[in-house]
Design a protein around this motif. Structure first.
Motif, PDB file in Angstrom:
ATOM      1  N   CYS A 128       0.786  -1.063  -0.108  1.00 57.61           N
ATOM      2  CA  CYS A 128      -0.193   0.025  -0.081  1.00 57.61           C
ATOM      3  C   CYS A 128       0.899   1.257  -0.159  1.00 57.61           C
ATOM      4  CB  CYS A 128      -0.978   0.050   1.290  1.00 57.61           C
ATOM      5  SG  CYS A 128      -1.896  -1.168   1.445  1.00 57.61           S
ATOM      6  N   ALA A 129       1.423   1.513  -1.352  1.00 64.25           N
ATOM      7  CA  ALA A 129       2.559   2.352  -1.144  1.00 64.25           C
ATOM      8  C   ALA A 129       2.393   3.937  -1.080  1.00 64.25           C
ATOM      9  CB  ALA A 129       3.491   1.892  -2.285  1.00 64.25           C
ATOM     10  N   ALA A 130       1.411   4.567  -1.684  1.00 66.93           N
ATOM     11  CA  ALA A 130       1.364   5.948  -1.837  1.00 66.93           C
ATOM     12  C   ALA A 130       1.308   6.590  -0.484  1.00 66.93           C
ATOM     13  CB  ALA A 130       0.142   6.139  -2.672  1.00 66.93           C
ATOM     14  N   PRO A 131       2.057   7.766  -0.483  1.00 65.95           N
ATOM     15  CA  PRO A 131       2.606   8.733  -1.582  1.00 65.95           C
ATOM     16  C   PRO A 131       4.095   8.205  -1.960  1.00 65.95           C
ATOM     17  CG  PRO A 131       2.451   9.872   0.323  1.00 65.95           C
ATOM     18  CD  PRO A 131       1.567   8.763   0.623  1.00 65.95           C
ATOM     19  N   GLY A 132       4.556   7.184  -1.114  1.00 66.03           N
ATOM     20  CA  GLY A 132       5.831   6.731  -1.601  1.00 66.03           C
ATOM     21  C   GLY A 132       6.839   6.792  -0.331  1.00 66.03           C
ATOM     22  N   GLY A 133       6.498   7.447   0.686  1.00 64.25           N
ATOM     23  CA  GLY A 133       7.365   7.431   2.000  1.00 64.25           C
ATOM     24  C   GLY A 133       8.220   6.342   2.072  1.00 64.25           C
ATOM     25  N   LYS A 134       7.344   5.301   2.450  1.00 56.99           N
ATOM     26  CA  LYS A 134       8.477   4.022   2.840  1.00 56.99           C
ATOM     27  C   LYS A 134       8.927   3.346   1.583  1.00 56.99           C
ATOM     28  CE  LYS A 134       5.341   3.586   6.682  1.00 56.99           C
ATOM     29  NZ  LYS A 134       4.374   4.634   6.272  1.00 56.99           N
TER      30      LYS A 134
ATOM     31  N   GLU B 137      -0.459   0.315  -5.374  1.00 57.16           N
ATOM     32  CA  GLU B 137      -1.282   1.438  -4.977  1.00 57.16           C
ATOM     33  C   GLU B 137      -2.660   1.218  -5.883  1.00 57.16           C
ATOM     34  OE1 GLU B 137      -1.715   3.637  -2.555  1.00 57.16           O
ATOM     35  OE2 GLU B 137      -3.565   4.141  -3.458  1.00 57.16           O
ATOM     36  N   VAL B 138      -3.625   1.241  -5.146  1.00 50.18           N
ATOM     37  CA  VAL B 138      -4.871   1.013  -5.920  1.00 50.18           C
ATOM     38  C   VAL B 138      -5.171   2.494  -6.476  1.00 50.18           C
ATOM     39  CG1 VAL B 138      -6.496   1.647  -3.918  1.00 50.18           C
ATOM     40  CG2 VAL B 138      -7.141  -0.183  -5.709  1.00 50.18           C
TER      41      VAL B 138
ATOM     42  N   ARG C 177      -2.908   8.673  -6.793  1.00 50.48           N
ATOM     43  CA  ARG C 177      -1.823   8.267  -5.444  1.00 50.48           C
ATOM     44  C   ARG C 177      -0.720   7.455  -6.310  1.00 50.48           C
ATOM     45  NH1 ARG C 177      -3.064   9.623  -0.399  1.00 50.48           N
ATOM     46  NH2 ARG C 177      -1.884   7.964   0.359  1.00 50.48           N
TER      47      ARG C 177
ATOM     48  N   ASP D 197      -5.343  -3.280  -7.486  1.00 52.01           N
ATOM     49  CA  ASP D 197      -5.989  -3.744  -6.049  1.00 52.01           C
ATOM     50  C   ASP D 197      -5.130  -4.881  -5.406  1.00 52.01           C
ATOM     51  OD1 ASP D 197      -7.319  -4.320  -3.877  1.00 52.01           O
ATOM     52  OD2 ASP D 197      -9.482  -3.960  -4.817  1.00 52.01           O
ATOM     53  N   LEU D 198      -4.641  -4.572  -4.479  1.00 45.45           N
ATOM     54  CA  LEU D 198      -4.012  -5.713  -3.669  1.00 45.45           C
ATOM     55  C   LEU D 198      -4.702  -6.940  -3.862  1.00 45.45           C
ATOM     56  CD1 LEU D 198      -1.683  -6.626  -1.750  1.00 45.45           C
ATOM     57  CD2 LEU D 198      -2.766  -5.351   0.314  1.00 45.45           C
TER      58      LEU D 198
ATOM     59  N   ASP E 108       1.554  -1.537   4.883  1.00 43.13           N
ATOM     60  CA  ASP E 108       1.164  -0.174   5.720  1.00 43.13           C
ATOM     61  C   ASP E 108      -0.390   0.169   5.252  1.00 43.13           C
ATOM     62  OD1 ASP E 108       1.308   2.182   7.092  1.00 43.13           O
ATOM     63  OD2 ASP E 108       2.569   3.134   5.276  1.00 43.13           O
ATOM     64  N   VAL E 109      -1.286  -0.383   6.137  1.00 41.92           N
ATOM     65  CA  VAL E 109      -2.628  -0.483   5.674  1.00 41.92           C
ATOM     66  C   VAL E 109      -3.532   0.626   5.742  1.00 41.92           C
ATOM     67  CG1 VAL E 109      -3.164  -3.024   6.079  1.00 41.92           C
ATOM     68  CG2 VAL E 109      -3.134  -1.293   7.920  1.00 41.92           C
ATOM     69  N   PRO E 110      -4.528   0.712   4.886  1.00 40.55           N
ATOM     70  CA  PRO E 110      -5.554   2.273   5.239  1.00 40.55           C
ATOM     71  C   PRO E 110      -5.993   1.870   6.617  1.00 40.55           C
ATOM     72  CG  PRO E 110      -6.027   0.738   3.484  1.00 40.55           C
ATOM     73  CD  PRO E 110      -5.124   0.036   3.800  1.00 40.55           C
TER      74      PRO E 110
ATOM     75  N   MET F 251      -6.034  -7.962   3.397  1.00 36.10           N
ATOM     76  CA  MET F 251      -4.771  -7.452   3.235  1.00 36.10           C
ATOM     77  C   MET F 251      -3.874  -8.473   3.709  1.00 36.10           C
ATOM     78  SD  MET F 251      -5.231  -3.270   2.666  1.00 36.10           S
ATOM     79  CE  MET F 251      -5.703  -2.801   1.360  1.00 36.10           C
TER      80      MET F 251
HETATM   81  C1  SAM Z   1      -1.287   4.313   4.943  1.00 37.12           C
HETATM   82  S1  SAM Z   1      -1.531   4.744   3.350  1.00 37.12           S
HETATM   83  C2  SAM Z   1       0.091   4.225   2.784  1.00 37.12           C
HETATM   84  C3  SAM Z   1       1.353   5.351   3.123  1.00 37.12           C
HETATM   85  C4  SAM Z   1       2.664   4.916   2.406  1.00 37.12           C
HETATM   86  N1  SAM Z   1       3.083   3.518   2.788  1.00 37.12           N
HETATM   87  C5  SAM Z   1       3.810   5.710   2.544  1.00 37.12           C
HETATM   88  O1  SAM Z   1       4.608   5.574   3.500  1.00 37.12           O
HETATM   89  O2  SAM Z   1       3.899   6.812   2.023  1.00 37.12           O
HETATM   90  C6  SAM Z   1      -2.449   3.465   2.498  1.00 37.12           C
HETATM   91  C7  SAM Z   1      -2.433   3.503   1.197  1.00 37.12           C
HETATM   92  O3  SAM Z   1      -3.319   2.341   0.752  1.00 37.12           O
HETATM   93  C8  SAM Z   1      -3.895   2.485  -0.593  1.00 37.12           C
HETATM   94  N2  SAM Z   1      -4.835   1.155  -0.713  1.00 37.12           N
HETATM   95  C9  SAM Z   1      -6.074   1.368  -0.135  1.00 37.12           C
HETATM   96  N3  SAM Z   1      -6.821   0.165  -0.546  1.00 37.12           N
HETATM   97  C10 SAM Z   1      -5.877  -0.344  -1.347  1.00 37.12           C
HETATM   98  C11 SAM Z   1      -5.771  -1.775  -2.048  1.00 37.12           C
HETATM   99  N4  SAM Z   1      -6.889  -2.589  -1.866  1.00 37.12           N
HETATM  100  N5  SAM Z   1      -4.820  -2.072  -2.830  1.00 37.12           N
HETATM  101  C12 SAM Z   1      -3.503  -1.413  -2.632  1.00 37.12           C
HETATM  102  N6  SAM Z   1      -3.492  -0.205  -2.214  1.00 37.12           N
HETATM  103  C13 SAM Z   1      -4.694   0.297  -1.482  1.00 37.12           C
HETATM  104  C14 SAM Z   1      -4.525   3.599  -0.123  1.00 37.12           C
HETATM  105  O4  SAM Z   1      -4.882   4.393  -1.425  1.00 37.12           O
HETATM  106  C15 SAM Z   1      -3.280   4.647   0.397  1.00 37.12           C
HETATM  107  O5  SAM Z   1      -2.623   5.303  -0.544  1.00 37.12           O
END
Ligand code: SAM
Length: 443
Positions: free
Chosen positions: A259-265, A282-283, A287, A308-309, A327-329, A361
């Motif tokens: 769950c990568a956006a905005p890409g910090g990790k 990233e879904v 983002r 979608d993961l 890194d879940v929502p 997830m």
């Molecule tokens: C907590 S943020 C991640 C922050 C990111 N790891 C960072 O360090 O910048 C969770 C991300 O998961 C994405 N997301 C939500 N549901 C998803 C899915 N089913 N598959 C992939 N990504 C998903 C969200 O859009 C959001 O960008």
């Protein structure tokens, strides 16, 4: 306030923003990104930001006061007048603006939005507040919203999950967080970058636990950070930086940032390790673009997949991963200091669907993890249901093995969670965050 009105001062912009957050449901992050592109906002942005963040931080308290002072509730179409009163109350309570200026500017604001009829009302309410402040505080002393400036359900949840820490959490949530940056150590060491900041009169200190983090004494615009556009540095709190320490990627491994956006990790993983392959998944398409922009600015590269993961058949090639960062929502209850709108937007009914999604997830990621591989589960939540209860459920179900944390965690972090680490906002100058690493048994 009609959205086509020309913004002519800081209070008017703050009112417009508050309306966007509270009525239209926008996030402060979204608003700040939009405003950064709007030159008309530039002269007012600093004071407007202070007013908006302050009003959101104390919204539940100031709204309770307003409701008590109004003899009858205002109509929904006049919610802007309620917000003008809230902006006035915030200045009277929390800013060093002289009282007469806070009141007269609030009255002026009713005229600027063409609601002259409300100027007497706003004047009367704010003056009444000046007169009856102490009496009102006694009367409202038992209201949770007045006392804590949080919604009642959230306070109850913190008290239930963390009876000993709840007061600390609530107090910290009403503070402003410090600005923390992560140095891109592929380009420059933390010591060297600290020197560059100091040469630019930006005071900072090194974070004790997060090896790449610098804590700024005063927040600055990112464009004032030397080498920002060249990717020398990025803005990221210290707690999420710990995820990369615990995941320990070995050279040549295949890694999924699920769950990568905005890409910090993602960018932190790339600057720290040399994986053979890193997929940033990233879904959300917009983002996913943000990940690409972050990678480009920091001059790092990896595969970015927009999918979608859960729907693995649409994007996964079937080759298992050695490391997965999940890194879940989540409820984001750990980052309220930076996003006070969460107190307004998050509802108690959001939690169960989030817990369900997080479980799905976890299960999916486990299927994609190599035996002997490691999955790091992370949230910016303070709620046990999203954190240690989630891990407990998973460990009971899947015979997953808990992975030892780095020694530095054990020395410096409190052991408040039964499994993994629960960081509270303000602890070691970090945001609220949860981390736990699990390893899949080798067959
Ligand atoms: C907590 S943020 C991640 C922050 C990111 N790891 C960072 O360090 O910048 C969770 C991300 O998961 C994405 N997301 C939500 N549901 C998803 C899915 N089913 N598959 C992939 N990504 C998903 C969200 O859009 C959001 O960008």
């Amino acid at each position: 306030m009609r959205t086509d009105l020309k913004i002519t001062d800081a209070r008017m912009l703050a009112l417009y923003w508050l309306q966007q957050v509270i009525i239209e449901g926008k996030s402060v992050n979204q608003l700040m990104a939009e405003s950064a592109m709007n030159d008309e906002h530039l002269p007012y942005r600093s004071l407007s930001k202070q007013l908006m963040f302050g009003c959101l931080r104390y919204y539940f308290q100031l709204k309770t006061i307003t409701e008590n002072l109004l003899s009858k509730p205002l109509k929904a179409k006049d919610h802007d007048i309620t917000l003008i009163i809230i902006i006035g109350l915030y200045q009277l309570n929390y800013l060093s603006v002289p009282d007469h200026a806070a009141i007269s500017e609030s009255v002026e604001l009713t005229k600027k939005i063409n609601k002259n009829w409300a100027s007497g009302l706003v004047n009367g309410i704010l003056r009444e507040y000046q007169r009856s402040k102490e009496k009102l505080a006694d009367k409202l002393g038992r209201s949770i919203q007045f006392k804590t400036a949080h919604p009642g359900w959230m306070v109850k949840q913190f008290q239930q999950d963390w009876p000993e820490q709840a007061d600390f959490i609530i107090e910290q949530n009403n503070q402003q967080a410090l600005m923390i940056v992560r140095v891109n150590t592929c380009k420059i060491s933390r010591d060297e970058y600290q020197k560059q900041l100091s040469q630019n009169d930006i005071e900072c200190e090194q974070h004790k636990l997060a090896a790449d983090a610098l804590i700024l004494k005063q927040a600055v615009d990112v464009h004032q950070l030397p080498g920002f556009l060249d990717g020398l540095v990025t803005v990221q709190d210290a707690a999420p930086q710990l995820a990369v320490d615990w995941l320990k990627v070995e050279a040549g491994q295949r890694v999924l940032d699920a769950c990568a956006a905005p890409g910090g990790k993602t960018t932190h993983l790339l600057q720290r390790y040399q994986p053979a392959q890193l997929i940033a998944l990233e879904v959300s398409p917009s983002r996913a673009d943000k990940i690409k922009q972050t990678l480009a600015r920091m001059q790092l590269s990896c595969e970015v997949q927009c999918a979608d993961l859960i729907e693995t058949s649409q994007w996964w090639d079937g080759v298992e991963f050695d490391r997965i960062l999940l890194d879940v929502p989540c409820s984001a209850t750990g980052v309220i200091r930076r996003n006070p709108d969460i107190k307004i937007h998050r509802k108690v009914t959001d939690i169960q669907p989030l817990v369900k999604l997080q479980r799905e997830m976890l299960v999916k990621c486990w299927q994609m993890l190599k035996p002997g591989g490691v999955l790091l589960y992370a949230t910016c939540s303070l709620l046990k249901a999203e954190n240690e209860a989630q891990i407990q459920w998973f460990v009971d179900k899947e015979s997953a093995i808990l992975v030892e944390p780095p020694e530095s965690f054990d020395r410096q972090l409190n052991h408040t969670a039964q499994m993994g680490y629960q960081i509270f906002p303000g602890e070691l100058l970090m945001d609220g965050f949860y981390l736990c690493a699990l390893s899949k048994p080798k067959n």
